[in-house]
Motif scaffolding. Structure first.
Motif, PDB file in Angstrom:
ATOM      1  N   GLY A 156     -41.161  22.065 -36.556  1.00  0.00           N
ATOM      2  CA  GLY A 156     -41.602  22.891 -35.427  1.00  0.00           C
ATOM      3  C   GLY A 156     -40.687  22.634 -34.239  1.00  0.00           C
ATOM      4  O   GLY A 156     -39.503  22.350 -34.409  1.00  0.00           O
ATOM      5  N   ARG A 157     -41.268  22.725 -33.035  1.00  0.00           N
ATOM      6  CA  ARG A 157     -40.452  22.519 -31.829  1.00  0.00           C
ATOM      7  C   ARG A 157     -39.836  21.122 -31.826  1.00  0.00           C
ATOM      8  O   ARG A 157     -38.626  20.955 -31.646  1.00  0.00           O
ATOM      9  CB  ARG A 157     -41.326  22.702 -30.570  1.00  0.00           C
ATOM     10  N   ILE A 158     -40.694  20.099 -32.030  1.00  0.00           N
ATOM     11  CA  ILE A 158     -40.205  18.710 -31.947  1.00  0.00           C
ATOM     12  C   ILE A 158     -39.345  18.374 -33.171  1.00  0.00           C
ATOM     13  O   ILE A 158     -38.257  17.803 -33.038  1.00  0.00           O
ATOM     14  CB  ILE A 158     -41.391  17.742 -31.797  1.00  0.00           C
ATOM     15  N   ARG A 178     -45.122  24.268 -43.691  1.00  0.00           N
ATOM     16  CA  ARG A 178     -45.926  25.153 -44.541  1.00  0.00           C
ATOM     17  C   ARG A 178     -45.067  26.279 -45.113  1.00  0.00           C
ATOM     18  O   ARG A 178     -45.297  26.772 -46.198  1.00  0.00           O
ATOM     19  CB  ARG A 178     -47.092  25.738 -43.755  1.00  0.00           C
ATOM     20  N   LYS A 181     -38.100  28.033 -43.112  1.00  0.00           N
ATOM     21  CA  LYS A 181     -37.698  28.658 -41.841  1.00  0.00           C
ATOM     22  C   LYS A 181     -36.416  29.457 -42.031  1.00  0.00           C
ATOM     23  O   LYS A 181     -35.372  28.877 -42.386  1.00  0.00           O
ATOM     24  CB  LYS A 181     -37.464  27.587 -40.757  1.00  0.00           C
ATOM     25  N   ILE A 234     -43.711  10.053 -35.107  1.00  0.00           N
ATOM     26  CA  ILE A 234     -43.965  10.407 -33.706  1.00  0.00           C
ATOM     27  C   ILE A 234     -45.005  11.537 -33.641  1.00  0.00           C
ATOM     28  O   ILE A 234     -45.189  12.153 -32.596  1.00  0.00           O
ATOM     29  CB  ILE A 234     -42.692  10.807 -32.914  1.00  0.00           C
ATOM     30  N   ASP A 260     -44.656   5.353 -33.259  1.00  0.00           N
ATOM     31  CA  ASP A 260     -45.124   5.565 -31.879  1.00  0.00           C
ATOM     32  C   ASP A 260     -46.638   5.752 -31.851  1.00  0.00           C
ATOM     33  O   ASP A 260     -47.258   5.671 -30.798  1.00  0.00           O
ATOM     34  CB  ASP A 260     -44.445   6.816 -31.293  1.00  0.00           C
TER      35      ASP A 260
HETATM   36  P1  NAP Z   1     -45.228  22.798 -33.542  1.00  0.00           P
HETATM   37  O1  NAP Z   1     -44.029  23.442 -32.938  1.00  0.00           O
HETATM   38  O2  NAP Z   1     -46.480  23.585 -33.666  1.00  0.00           O
HETATM   39  O3  NAP Z   1     -44.794  22.238 -34.971  1.00  0.00           O
HETATM   40  C1  NAP Z   1     -45.729  21.735 -35.883  1.00  0.00           C
HETATM   41  C2  NAP Z   1     -45.102  21.669 -37.259  1.00  0.00           C
HETATM   42  O4  NAP Z   1     -46.093  21.131 -38.142  1.00  0.00           O
HETATM   43  C3  NAP Z   1     -44.676  23.017 -37.828  1.00  0.00           C
HETATM   44  O5  NAP Z   1     -43.413  22.881 -38.408  1.00  0.00           O
HETATM   45  C4  NAP Z   1     -45.718  23.289 -38.912  1.00  0.00           C
HETATM   46  O6  NAP Z   1     -45.215  24.006 -40.034  1.00  0.00           O
HETATM   47  C5  NAP Z   1     -46.038  21.875 -39.354  1.00  0.00           C
HETATM   48  N1  NAP Z   1     -47.302  21.850 -40.082  1.00  0.00           N
HETATM   49  C6  NAP Z   1     -48.520  22.243 -39.652  1.00  0.00           C
HETATM   50  N2  NAP Z   1     -49.417  22.139 -40.662  1.00  0.00           N
HETATM   51  C7  NAP Z   1     -48.729  21.681 -41.722  1.00  0.00           C
HETATM   52  C8  NAP Z   1     -49.073  21.379 -43.072  1.00  0.00           C
HETATM   53  N3  NAP Z   1     -50.337  21.553 -43.509  1.00  0.00           N
HETATM   54  N4  NAP Z   1     -48.119  20.924 -43.892  1.00  0.00           N
HETATM   55  C9  NAP Z   1     -46.847  20.763 -43.461  1.00  0.00           C
HETATM   56  N5  NAP Z   1     -46.437  21.039 -42.203  1.00  0.00           N
HETATM   57  C10 NAP Z   1     -47.372  21.485 -41.345  1.00  0.00           C
HETATM   58  O7  NAP Z   1     -45.631  21.497 -32.723  1.00  0.00           O
HETATM   59  P2  NAP Z   1     -44.686  20.503 -31.896  1.00  0.00           P
HETATM   60  O8  NAP Z   1     -44.639  20.917 -30.478  1.00  0.00           O
HETATM   61  O9  NAP Z   1     -43.410  20.319 -32.644  1.00  0.00           O
HETATM   62  O10 NAP Z   1     -45.566  19.163 -31.985  1.00  0.00           O
HETATM   63  C11 NAP Z   1     -45.808  18.563 -33.239  1.00  0.00           C
HETATM   64  C12 NAP Z   1     -46.783  17.409 -33.114  1.00  0.00           C
HETATM   65  O11 NAP Z   1     -46.151  16.299 -32.491  1.00  0.00           O
HETATM   66  C13 NAP Z   1     -48.011  17.655 -32.233  1.00  0.00           C
HETATM   67  O12 NAP Z   1     -49.015  18.380 -32.906  1.00  0.00           O
HETATM   68  C14 NAP Z   1     -48.440  16.248 -31.880  1.00  0.00           C
HETATM   69  O13 NAP Z   1     -49.370  15.776 -32.819  1.00  0.00           O
HETATM   70  C15 NAP Z   1     -47.157  15.437 -31.996  1.00  0.00           C
HETATM   71  N6  NAP Z   1     -46.742  14.928 -30.666  1.00  0.00           N
HETATM   72  C16 NAP Z   1     -46.648  13.580 -30.471  1.00  0.00           C
HETATM   73  C17 NAP Z   1     -46.268  13.075 -29.238  1.00  0.00           C
HETATM   74  C18 NAP Z   1     -46.128  11.602 -29.006  1.00  0.00           C
HETATM   75  O14 NAP Z   1     -46.218  11.170 -27.855  1.00  0.00           O
HETATM   76  N7  NAP Z   1     -45.902  10.805 -30.026  1.00  0.00           N
HETATM   77  C19 NAP Z   1     -46.015  13.950 -28.182  1.00  0.00           C
HETATM   78  C20 NAP Z   1     -46.112  15.316 -28.409  1.00  0.00           C
HETATM   79  C21 NAP Z   1     -46.481  15.795 -29.662  1.00  0.00           C
HETATM   80  P3  NAP Z   1     -45.134  25.631 -40.052  1.00  0.00           P
HETATM   81  O15 NAP Z   1     -44.107  25.962 -39.017  1.00  0.00           O
HETATM   82  O16 NAP Z   1     -44.666  25.970 -41.407  1.00  0.00           O
HETATM   83  O17 NAP Z   1     -46.477  26.118 -39.696  1.00  0.00           O
END
Ligand code: NAP
Length: 317
Positions: A156-158, A178, A181, A234, A260
Motif C-alpha cells: 500500500g502507501r507505506i 490482496r 498492482k 512496522i 516497531d
Molecule cells: P494502505 O495504503 O491501505 O495499505 C495497506 C496494504 O495492506 C495494502 O497493500 C493492502 O492490499 C494490504 N492488505 C489489506 N488486507 C490484506 C490481506 N487480507 N492480505 C494481504 N494484504 C492485505 O495502508 P498504509 O497507509 O500503507 O498503512 C498500512 C498499515 O501500516 C496501517 O494499517 C497501520 O496498521 C500500519 N502503520 C504503522 C505505523 C507505526 O507507527 N508502526 C504507522 C502508520 C501505519 P490491497 O492493496 O491488495 O488491498
C-alpha cells in the motif's frame, strides 16, 4: 466551533500540539483524565459530537454507544483497527484517519529497523559506549543489506514507500497484497504469503490489520523466511503470532527481527530482551515532530470540514 464538544480518548501524542489546537478551536474533553467517568458521562455525554482517538485507545462499540450525539470519529493514525467501523456505519457516524502524511516516516523507520537489525547498529553503539572497543577490540562481522531480496507484505502507501527506498539499496522487491498492482511491474507478485516469505531475505510487514491479517505471519511463514532471513514489522503487533516468533528466534529457526509493534504494547515478550538478533522500538513509526504536526492538522481539518458541512479530507466512513 468553540461550543462543539470533542472528546479525546487519550493524549494521542507526546506533543501537546493536538490538544492545544483542539482546545483553542473546540470544547475539548480529556476523557482519560476524568477521575469519575460515570459523573463525566452524566454531565457531558450529550454534548460530545466528535471523538479523537488513536491506536492505543480507539473508539470501540461500547465507547461509541456512550455518546448519543456523536457525529464523527477522527483517529490520529492511518490504521483503523481500534475503531469499530461497522458500528460507525450502522449509526451514520463519519470516520477519518491520517493517511499519506505519515508514510515517509514509517517507511524511514522500516529502513532504520532493517539496517539496525542486519548491521547490529544498536549493539555496536553499546559496544563503543561501554568502552569495549578499547578493551575487547574489533566488533564481530554482521550481515550485508544492499542487494538482499526484500519481500513486502502489503504494497500500500507505506509498503510502496519502503519498496522505493529498498530499490535504492539495489534490492529486488517482491510483495503480497490482496491483489496484484498494475503499477508495480518491476516487483514480483506472490499470491501466497508463504511463497513470498520463502523468496525473501528481509520480509517486511506493512499491511492493514483486519480479522483476515491477524497472525498472517504464522509458524509456516516464519519458517519460510528461515534461519538466514529477517522479519521486520512496522504494521501491527497482531500481524505476527508473537509466541511463534519468539520460539523461532530462540530456536534459531529465524535469523532475526526488527519490531516497531507488538501484540500487547507496551508489554514485550521477556525472552526478546535477551536476544542479540532482535531490535525493538516502542511503536514510533510516525513519531517525528514534523509528522505529528501534520497528523494533528489533518485531524483538525477533518473535524472542521465536517462541522462546516464540507467534504472530509480523508474520509473512511
Ligand atoms: P494502505 O495504503 O491501505 O495499505 C495497506 C496494504 O495492506 C495494502 O497493500 C493492502 O492490499 C494490504 N492488505 C489489506 N488486507 C490484506 C490481506 N487480507 N492480505 C494481504 N494484504 C492485505 O495502508 P498504509 O497507509 O500503507 O498503512 C498500512 C498499515 O501500516 C496501517 O494499517 C497501520 O496498521 C500500519 N502503520 C504503522 C505505523 C507505526 O507507527 N508502526 C504507522 C502508520 C501505519 P490491497 O492493496 O491488495 O488491498
Amino acid at each position: 466551533m468553540e461550543n462543539i464538544g470533542v472528546m479525546m480518548t487519550c493524549a494521542c501524542s507526546p506533543s501537546p500540539y493536538l490538544q492545544e489546537e483542539l482546545d483553542k478551536q473546540f470544547k475539548l474533553f480529556r476523557y482519560w483524565e476524568c477521575a469519575n467517568k460515570e459523573e463525566f458521562l452524566k454531565s457531558n455525554s450529550n454534548s460530545i459530537r466528535a471523538i479523537v482517538c488513536n491506536t492505543s485507545v480507539g473508539a470501540d462499540a461500547k465507547t461509541i454507544d456512550l455518546f448519543p450525539n456523536l457525529e464523527i470519529v477522527s483517529t490520529f493514525s492511518v490504521g483503523l483497527d481500534k475503531v469499530d467501523l461497522v458500528k460507525c456505519r450502522e449509526k451514520g457516524i463519519r470516520v477519518t484517519n491520517t493517511p499519506d502524511v505519515l508514510t515517509d516516516d514509517v517507511a524511514d523507520t522500516a529502513m532504520a529497523l532493517i539496517l539496525a537489525t542486519l548491521r547490529r547498529i544498536c549493539a555496536m553503539d553499546s559496544y563503543v559506549k561501554s568502552g569495549y572497543w578499547k578493551t575487547k577490540g574489533e566488533f564481530e562481522l554482521t550481515t550485508k543489506f544492499s542487494g538482499k531480496r526484500v519481500g513486502i507484505l502489503g504494497l500500500g502507501r507505506i509498503g510502496s514507500a519502503i519498496a522505493r527506498r529498498a530499490e535504492a539499496f539495489g534490492c529486488p522487491i517482491s510483495y503480497h497484497s490482496r491483489s496484484e498492482k498494475p503499477n508495480a511491474k518491476n516487483y514480483k507478485y506472490y499470491s501466497s504469503v508463504v511463497d513470498l516469505a520463502a523468496n525473501s531475505d528481509v520480509f517486511v510487514v506493512a499491511c492493514t490489520l483486519t480479522s483476515e491479517t491477524r497472525h498472517i505471519v504464522n509458524r509456516e511463514v516464519i519458517d519460510a523466511v528461515g534461519s538466514k532471513g529477517y522479519i521486520v514489522n512496522i504494521g501491527r503487533g497482531l500481524h505476527i503470532d508473537e509466541t511463534e516468533l519468539v520460539a523461532a528466534l530462540v530456536e534459531g529457526r529465524l535469523g532475526g527481527a526488527g519490531l516497531d509493534v507488538f501484540e500487547k504494547e507496551p508489554e514485550v515478550p521477556k525472552e526478546m530482551m535477551e536476544l542479540q538478533n532482535v531490535v525493538m522500538l516502542p511503536h514510533v513509526g510516525s513519531g517525528t515532530w514534523e509528522t505529528d504536526t501534520d497528523m494533528a492538522d489533518l485531524v483538525i481539518a477533518n473535524l472542521k470540514a465536517h462541522f462546516l458541512k464540507k467534504p472530509l479530507l480523508s474520509p473512511v466512513v
